[in-house]
Design an enzyme around this catalytic site. Sequence first.
Site, PDB file in Angstrom:
ATOM      1  N   SER A  75       0.815  -1.216   0.000  1.00 57.01           N
ATOM      2  CA  SER A  75       0.000   0.000   0.000  1.00 57.01           C
ATOM      3  C   SER A  75       0.845   1.260   0.000  1.00 57.01           C
ATOM      4  CB  SER A  75      -0.881   0.033   1.247  1.00 57.01           C
ATOM      5  OG  SER A  75      -1.880  -0.925   1.143  1.00 57.01           O
ATOM      6  N   HIS A 132      -1.690  -2.769  -7.011  1.00 54.96           N
ATOM      7  CA  HIS A 132      -2.301  -2.513  -5.703  1.00 54.96           C
ATOM      8  C   HIS A 132      -3.802  -2.771  -5.709  1.00 54.96           C
ATOM      9  CE1 HIS A 132      -3.615   0.467  -2.447  1.00 54.96           C
ATOM     10  NE2 HIS A 132      -3.047  -0.541  -1.829  1.00 54.96           N
ATOM     11  N   GLU A 154      -4.681  -0.341  -8.705  1.00 52.79           N
ATOM     12  CA  GLU A 154      -3.719   0.685  -9.118  1.00 52.79           C
ATOM     13  C   GLU A 154      -2.429   0.017  -9.601  1.00 52.79           C
ATOM     14  OE1 GLU A 154      -4.969   4.442  -6.253  1.00 52.79           O
ATOM     15  OE2 GLU A 154      -3.743   2.847  -5.404  1.00 52.79           O
ATOM     16  N   ASN A 170      -5.783   6.072  -1.801  1.00 50.45           N
ATOM     17  CA  ASN A 170      -5.501   6.244  -0.373  1.00 50.45           C
ATOM     18  C   ASN A 170      -5.027   7.647  -0.035  1.00 50.45           C
ATOM     19  OD1 ASN A 170      -6.357   3.726   0.339  1.00 50.45           O
ATOM     20  ND2 ASN A 170      -4.334   2.788   0.324  1.00 50.45           N
TER      21      ASN A 170
END
Length: 305
Positions: free
Chosen positions: A120, A141, A153, A192
């Site tokens: 992450s 991701h 991603e 995120n």
Amino acid sequence: MSVNHVLVVGAGAMGSQIGMVCALAGLTATITDIAEPSLARTHADLRSRLARDVDKGRRTASDVETAFGRLSFTTDLTAAAATADYVIEAAVEKLDIKRTLFAELDNAAPPHAILATNSSSIVSSRIADATGRPDRVCNLHFFNPALVMKCVEIVRGPDTSDVTVATSVALADRLGKVPVVLQREIPGFVANRILGAVRDEAIFLLENGVASVTDIDTACRTALGYPMGPFELMDLTGIDIGYLTKQDRFAQSGDPRDRPSRSVTALVERGELGRKTGKGWYTYDHAGTRTPRPATELITEVSEQ
Ligand SMILES: NC(=O)c1ccc[n+]([C@@H]2O[C@H](COP(=O)([O-])OP(=O)(O)OC[C@H]3O[C@@H](n4cnc5c(N)ncnc54)[C@H](O)[C@@H]3O)[C@@H](O)[C@H]2O)c1
């Protein structure tokens, strides 16, 4: 480049579901872990999760059985890597472990294989130089739960080749996901980072006495259409998770904006981490019903400083 066999390294929350996503999409998939009990637990968890999907009519029993027929579990990383076209590393979030794993994978996997990390926040260029194939290394991701969430991603490192990006996009498409390509690396990636910006603004508004936790969450749900407000979400995922991510980012950047806020730090220091401890931005009873907390309990530390 065509991908037939995917190796997933790490049978935790992410790796287990990523492996199943691959098998359901018709690929041969192997999940590997250093811990045999993790593999057994993962297999059992996937069995019960997929059985629920069949009961609810989301999948057919025969699709699920066929997918399990394509999925294998092993602790033998070297043997599993030997036939992999694409490796998705989803082991613990520790740089030294990932670097060691990528060096091992580089030795064991065929020369054409792409080695991706599901990390992450660790960008792949921090790992790629542990291999002799930095052009075939990137971040891939997934979001939690990987069986459900659509976005994937794909983060291009400075040495990642066009073929690696194109193959990763094609793989995400084949898995029924929606690929989002980042043309250069940035910790936290797109989704995120945006989530983090919303969370930081919510905390700023609270700490400055503009609105309560409940009212900020309500505004996000009813004005912006968010399924959950930022404080509700922090309580669900664990306040410590965001705290540790920010601490790590601050250690890397030295930017004061990356430092965890004072009220978050105070909650983490008191062990009030959200739903899992019964107390966070809200208080939760044994049935999980939440009650707002007085602002003085949440922002005392700020007004004292
Ligand atoms: N949990 C999330 O919401 C989430 C979302 C997106 C990405 N990620 C990323 O996915 C990765 C895995 O996260 P997770 O939540 O599934 O972790 P987890 O702790 O649930 O699982 C990690 C697994 O890795 C195994 N492991 C540890 N060292 C290993 C090694 N050397 N070789 C093989 N397996 C090893 C552990 O036994 C464990 O089963 C992390 O890089 C994380 O940043 C997590």
